[in-house]
Design a protein around this motif. Structure first.
Motif, mmCIF file in Angstrom:
data_model
loop_
_atom_site.group_PDB
_atom_site.id
_atom_site.type_symbol
_atom_site.label_atom_id
_atom_site.label_comp_id
_atom_site.label_asym_id
_atom_site.label_seq_id
_atom_site.Cartn_x
_atom_site.Cartn_y
_atom_site.Cartn_z
ATOM 1 N N ALA A 1 0.846 -1.197 0.000
ATOM 2 C CA ALA A 1 0.000 0.000 0.000
ATOM 3 C C ALA A 1 0.881 1.246 0.000
ATOM 4 N N GLY A 2 0.298 2.372 -0.389
ATOM 5 C CA GLY A 2 1.004 3.649 -0.271
ATOM 6 C C GLY A 2 1.372 4.298 -1.591
ATOM 7 N N GLY A 3 1.446 3.493 -2.672
ATOM 8 C CA GLY A 3 1.792 4.074 -3.974
ATOM 9 C C GLY A 3 3.118 4.805 -3.926
ATOM 10 N N ARG A 4 3.106 6.060 -4.337
ATOM 11 C CA ARG A 4 4.331 6.860 -4.363
ATOM 12 C C ARG A 4 4.576 7.589 -3.042
ATOM 13 N N TYR A 5 3.833 7.199 -2.005
ATOM 14 C CA TYR A 5 3.970 7.862 -0.704
ATOM 15 C C TYR A 5 4.233 6.802 0.371
ATOM 16 N N THR A 6 5.277 6.002 0.177
ATOM 17 C CA THR A 6 5.665 5.051 1.205
ATOM 18 C C THR A 6 7.160 4.779 1.066
ATOM 19 N N SER A 7 7.657 3.836 1.837
ATOM 20 C CA SER A 7 9.084 3.532 1.783
ATOM 21 C C SER A 7 9.253 2.022 1.933
ATOM 22 N N VAL A 8 10.364 1.518 1.407
ATOM 23 C CA VAL A 8 10.649 0.080 1.505
ATOM 24 C C VAL A 8 12.113 -0.103 1.886
ATOM 25 N N LYS A 9 12.444 -1.297 2.332
ATOM 26 C CA LYS A 9 13.850 -1.636 2.562
ATOM 27 C C LYS A 9 14.418 -2.194 1.260
#
Lengths: 453, 59
Positions: free
Chosen positions: A50-58
């Motif tokens: 979830a989050g589209g272009r407004y999230t973060s990942v490792k």
């Protein structure tokens, strides 16, 4: 004209108050507010997260945003306000502190002071107090008396008061960083409205694990209030009958289902909304408006790994004297946890000379020249590329240029757009997308009661 | 079977790169995704991440 229903007699069926297509920050803000107010809400996301272009990942041990980096308006940010209103637990965030920014102007570096910052920067760029007064007076009048027209670009508007390229470059650096556009593409009126929305509120904040912390919190609110957030679920059609949205057809785990909903909120951009609902359900004038207005803002985005931090402060360095006006930051100065022990991140972002027509490879070469110019010790500090990205097309900085958004309402009853193609005036990027979600949630609450109440 | 990239459609946004569980993808200097076939397990996560319909499977 009504779109035909898909001919699936064995299709699973459900009924809900709200269906949200896409789990970007606009969709999740709307979803959390509506779910918290008692509306049965189902969010459908095509991607695995979830989050589209407004999230973060490792990624390779580093915390990497999918595009957006931070809240822009501190406690006044629509995202922060939403979290508060839905009772989400406080999220640990850090800001840059002082100085929030530095500017490299004609080879010299200047701190952004807490007060009188713009006048100060214009002074060091111009060395001509008459010119500085002329620009500051014009900006003051534009902000307090008469907002300039959107028919003129900000660059052309500023040309009326100065032709000093060092001054123009300060504004260009800000506009590129915050809008993914150039000063000659941004409507003057919209720049002034953005300045007004920022006035006294600019307070950039990054959560401990990046924006994922915010997305997780909003998703939790939706689920705790009886809603759903389904990933890997692709919407195939918005079913429209008699000018009203009735349901959506989605595919999940290889099965098709129809979800009947009082309201459908689209967070996938105005053009995709039209595609899913069927072109024939929209007037010629609306189709023309969307086609002419909605064009993506773009940016070349770089993340580098280094052994030492290449900036000695956690804020942003704007280089106004490079080939492209680049913004640089070292997120690990704010959160060392965003990199493995002993490593740092360097983030750089630049906008091509024209967002409509550019050669990504050529922009890459220009960016790398700027990198070596600003950080001559890059290689000595173990500098290496982690990821280069070109935000454009269907994964842009924003779906619509600032000032070119469409309204949240569509010509189809109970079908709304949220996100960065439907930002309200003056609100930028993710914060603007979130505000569009808040506006739509309020409109729905005024018009429609939750199902079963 | 292998993952194939349609260079005309790929914009190099990197979303598939970030979400590949095997870290088998990268973005080239021309901003087109490249697949490391040694590490790719053909789990097809990248196809779910692509907004531009630029990735597919070869048979």
């Amino acid at each position: 004209m009504a779109a035909a229903r898909l001919p699936h007699s064995k299709m699973g069926k459900m009924k809900t108050d709200i269906v949200i297509i896409g789990s970007g920050i606009g969709g999740l803000c709307a979803g959390a507010l509506l779910a918290h107010s008692g509306y049965k809400t189902i969010v459908l996301e095509r991607m695995p997260i979830a989050g589209g272009r407004y999230t973060s990942v490792k990624y390779k041990g580093y915390t990497v945003p999918t595009a957006s980096w931070m809240l822009l308006y501190g406690k006044d940010d629509p995202v922060y306000k939403t979290l508060q209103e839905v009772g989400a637990p406080e999220i640990e965030m850090r800001g840059a502190g002082t100085p929030m920014a530095r500017y490299r102007i004609s080879g010299n570096i200047y701190d952004w002071p807490e007060k009188g910052a713009l006048r100060y920067l214009l002074s060091v760029a111009s060395h001509d107090e008459d010119e500085v007064n002329r620009v500051m007076t014009a900006l003051g009048q534009a902000m307090s008396e008469e907002t300039p027209s959107n028919e003129i670009s900000f660059r052309d508007w500023l040309f009326q008061y100065t032709r000093n390229e060092a001054i123009h470059s300060i504004f260009q650096a800000q506009i590129a960083t915050w809008c993914g556009m150039n000063a000659d593409e941004l409507p003057a009126g919209e720049f002034i409205r953005a300045l007004l929305s920022f006035r006294g509120k600019s307070d950039f904040r990054i959560p401990k694990n990046g924006l994922k912390d915010i997305i997780d919190a909003l998703e939790k609110v939706i689920k705790e209030n009886g809603g759903e957030v389904w990933k890997l679920t692709a919407v195939k059609q918005i079913v429209v009958q008699d000018g009203e949205s009735r349901s959506i057809i989605a595919e999940r785990n290889g099965n098709e289902m129809e979800i009947e909903a009082s309201v459908v909120i689209s967070n996938i951009g105005p053009k995709k909304t039209i595609e899913l609902a069927g072109v024939g359900n929209f007037s010629e004038s609306y189709l023309r408006e969307v086609n002419e207005k909605v064009r993506p803002s773009v940016g070349m985005d770089y993340l580098f790994i280094t052994d030492k931090p290449l900036l000695d402060f956690p804020g942003t360095l704007y280089t106004t004297d490079t080939r492209r006006k680049v913004s640089w930051s070292v997120p690990t100065m704010m959160w060392p946890e965003h990199a493995p022990n002993g490593k740092h991140l360097l983030h750089g972002f630049a906008v091509p000379r024209s967002t409509l027509d550019y050669d990504p490879k050529e922009e890459h070469d220009i960016f790398m020249q700027d990198l070596m110019d600003v950080f001559p010790d890059f290689k000595k500090c173990g500098g290496q590329l982690l990821l280069r990205r070109n935000f454009c097309g269907e994964w842009p900085c924003t779906r619509a240029w600032q000032g070119y958004d469409v309204t949240q309402e569509t010509p189809i009853e109970n079908l709304y757009n949220v996100g960065d193609g439907a930002k309200p005036e003056g609100w930028i990027v993710g914060s603007g997308a979130a505000e569009s979600g808040r506006i739509v949630a309020r409109k729905i609450m005024e018009r429609i009661k939750p199902w079963g109440r | 079977m292998a993952i194939i990239v349609n260079a005309a459609k790929c914009i190099g946004c990197g979303s598939c790169v970030l979400l590949c569980p095997e870290e088998a993808l990268d973005v080239s200097p021309s901003f087109v995704v490249e697949v490391d076939s040694e590490n790719c397990t053909e789990c097809l996560t990248c196809l779910d991440c692509c907004s531009n319909d630029a990735l597919g499977e070869s048979t």
